[in-house]
Design an enzyme around this catalytic site. Structure first.
Site, mmCIF file in Angstrom:
data_model
loop_
_atom_site.group_PDB
_atom_site.id
_atom_site.type_symbol
_atom_site.label_atom_id
_atom_site.label_comp_id
_atom_site.label_asym_id
_atom_site.label_seq_id
_atom_site.Cartn_x
_atom_site.Cartn_y
_atom_site.Cartn_z
ATOM 1 N N LYS A 69 0.814 -1.227 0.000
ATOM 2 C CA LYS A 69 0.000 0.000 0.000
ATOM 3 C C LYS A 69 0.842 1.270 0.000
ATOM 4 O O LYS A 69 0.432 2.259 -0.588
ATOM 5 C CB LYS A 69 -0.960 -0.001 1.187
ATOM 6 C CG LYS A 69 -0.305 0.132 2.549
ATOM 7 C CD LYS A 69 -1.307 -0.076 3.665
ATOM 8 C CE LYS A 69 -0.650 0.170 5.002
ATOM 9 N NZ LYS A 69 -1.309 -0.544 6.094
ATOM 10 N N ARG A 90 -7.368 0.136 17.150
ATOM 11 C CA ARG A 90 -7.781 0.377 15.776
ATOM 12 C C ARG A 90 -8.792 -0.728 15.474
ATOM 13 O O ARG A 90 -9.740 -0.884 16.235
ATOM 14 C CB ARG A 90 -6.574 0.423 14.831
ATOM 15 C CG ARG A 90 -6.871 1.255 13.565
ATOM 16 C CD ARG A 90 -5.694 1.377 12.620
ATOM 17 N NE ARG A 90 -5.466 0.147 11.864
ATOM 18 C CZ ARG A 90 -4.537 0.016 10.908
ATOM 19 N NH1 ARG A 90 -3.762 1.048 10.591
ATOM 20 N NH2 ARG A 90 -4.370 -1.110 10.258
HETATM 21 C C1 LIG Z 1 -0.345 -1.262 6.674
HETATM 22 C C2 LIG Z 1 -0.615 -2.524 7.370
HETATM 23 C C3 LIG Z 1 0.435 -3.440 7.581
HETATM 24 C C4 LIG Z 1 1.865 -3.145 7.200
HETATM 25 O O1 LIG Z 1 2.435 -2.320 8.181
HETATM 26 P P1 LIG Z 1 4.018 -1.920 8.127
HETATM 27 O O2 LIG Z 1 4.237 -1.205 9.399
HETATM 28 O O3 LIG Z 1 4.176 -1.045 6.921
HETATM 29 O O4 LIG Z 1 4.770 -3.183 8.017
HETATM 30 C C5 LIG Z 1 0.116 -4.649 8.181
HETATM 31 N N1 LIG Z 1 -1.143 -4.932 8.581
HETATM 32 C C6 LIG Z 1 -2.160 -4.081 8.409
HETATM 33 C C7 LIG Z 1 -3.525 -4.478 8.879
HETATM 34 C C8 LIG Z 1 -1.938 -2.846 7.798
HETATM 35 O O5 LIG Z 1 -2.958 -1.995 7.642
#
Ligand SMILES: *Cc1c(COP(=O)(O)O)cnc(C)c1O
Length: 360
Positions: free
Chosen positions: A36, A129
């Site tokens: 993302k 969250r």
């Molecule tokens: C964005 C996201 C990740 C990745 O997080 P990083 O800190 O970039 O490794 C993993 N799990 C969820 C649910 C996310 O939204």
């Protein structure tokens, strides 16, 4: 075209292979790389899909649909919008869920598409969250039973996400609570779940310390992949590149000027009261990039002796007095970025992209 993000696919590939190895050596054999932060850029997705990761994960259905998976199973990370259920089951084999209404919508969409969709239950361990709150055992077991009974859904596993809203760090304690809940679900359904996801890039310190419980077979890694660092303490990871993606901007002015503004001081173009220190005349460069293009606070000059002084909508002001190599008009200056900067760099309509290819 400047400004542009410059993507070194060789460094990205190295980071992907290095993380896959670090994880596999510690029992996390089913890694998901998260796309993302770079909007699932096709070249970048193709590069990481060539590593031994098992899944590609993204928070956006559009990104997953566009990348097409490239031979990997796709995970939707953000809780599905019920209104998007039909798109979700086509773009992702797996999604993370906490709501029965969304599961019902996915089930119906999967039935209409002739698919079985894999549902992972998100458990909130206190970061506040998304996820079913870990102390609400009744709701968790009820949701698991509902997914398990649905012929169009496969209850695939459990996951949690920390260090996002509440800045809560993964620990042996909250992981134990997570596994306790997971085992209660398994006891209820009478089988072991195949997918146990132990967090994001903030779980890497626990993994490296050998404290990741054996049941955890997946992590979802985004920032570690692109920026080569873990996110619990922000430490750079050994043997990983922090500059696989850089930003380049072109210099449009270099002049010696006083460091303290001349005249009565009010507020700047953004209504902020600046703070200025008089350190005498300095050689300053202006790069053609500003707050309209980019989160300028996130830029770290790559060239030694260059510091960011400030930014307005279209201009980035730099002090280049201490730079060994003279900076000239027309030069492209290079910067590394924080996570927020990367996000802006890839979503901004004013920032181009270019690639340094493997085997260049
Ligand atoms: C964005 C996201 C990740 C990745 O997080 P990083 O800190 O970039 O490794 C993993 N799990 C969820 C649910 C996310 O939204």
């Amino acid at each position: 075209m400047y400004p542009q993000v410059v993507i070194d696919l060789e460094k990205l590939s190295h980071n992907a292979r290095q993380l896959s190895r670090i994880a596999a050596e510690r029992g996390v054999t089913e890694l998901a790389f998260v796309t993302k932060v770079f909007c699932a850029d096709t070249e970048m997705v193709r590069t990481i899909a060539a590593s031994p990761c098992r899944y590609l994960a993204d928070s956006r259905v559009e990104n997953l649909a566009r990348s097409g998976g490239m031979g990997k199973e796709r995970i939707l990370l953000r809780l599905p919008m019920p209104s998007q259920a039909a798109e979700v089951v086509r773009a992702a084999e797996i999604s993370f869920n906490s709501e029965q209404a969304a599961l019902r919508a996915l089930s119906q969409a999967a039935r209409e598409a002739g698919l079985v969709h894999k549902a992972v239950l998100m458990i909130d361990l206190g970061d506040l969250r998304e996820g079913i709150f870990f102390q609400n055992e009744a709701l968790l077991l009820e949701t698991a039973a509902m997914a398990e009974a649905d012929p169009n859904l496969e209850l695939f596993g459990t996951a949690f996400n920390l260090t996002c809203y509440g800045s809560v760090l993964p620990s042996e304690e909250n992981l134990a609570a997570f596994l306790e809940m997971t085992e209660k679900i398994e006891k209820q359904i009478g089988r072991r779940l195949p997918f146990i996801s132990g967090g994001n890039s903030s779980s890497i310190p626990l993994l490296l310390a050998g404290k990741m419980p054996g049941r955890v077979n997946n992590l979802r890694l985004g920032e570690a992949l692109v920026l080569g660092r873990e996110t619990a303490y922000g430490a750079d990871l050994d043997g990983m590149y922090g500059d696989a993606v850089r930003l380049e901007a072109e210099v449009v002015e270099v002049q010696v000027k006083p460091s303290y503004p001349i005249g009565e001081i009010g507020v700047n173009a953004f209504g902020e009261r600046g703070s200025y220190t008089d350190i005498g005349p300095r050689r300053r460069a202006i790069a053609a990039i500003g707050r309209q293009d980019m989160d300028c606070d996130s830029l770290r000059p790559a060239l030694a002796g260059v510091t960011v002084v400030g930014a307005s909508s279209d201009h980035l002001i730099l002090d280049v007095t201490d730079c060994e190599k003279p900076v000239e008009v027309g030069d492209a200056l290079s910067f590394t970025m924080t996570y927020g900067g990367l996000l802006r760099g890839f979503t901004s309509g004013y920032v181009g992209r270019s690639y340094e290819r493997i085997g260049r």
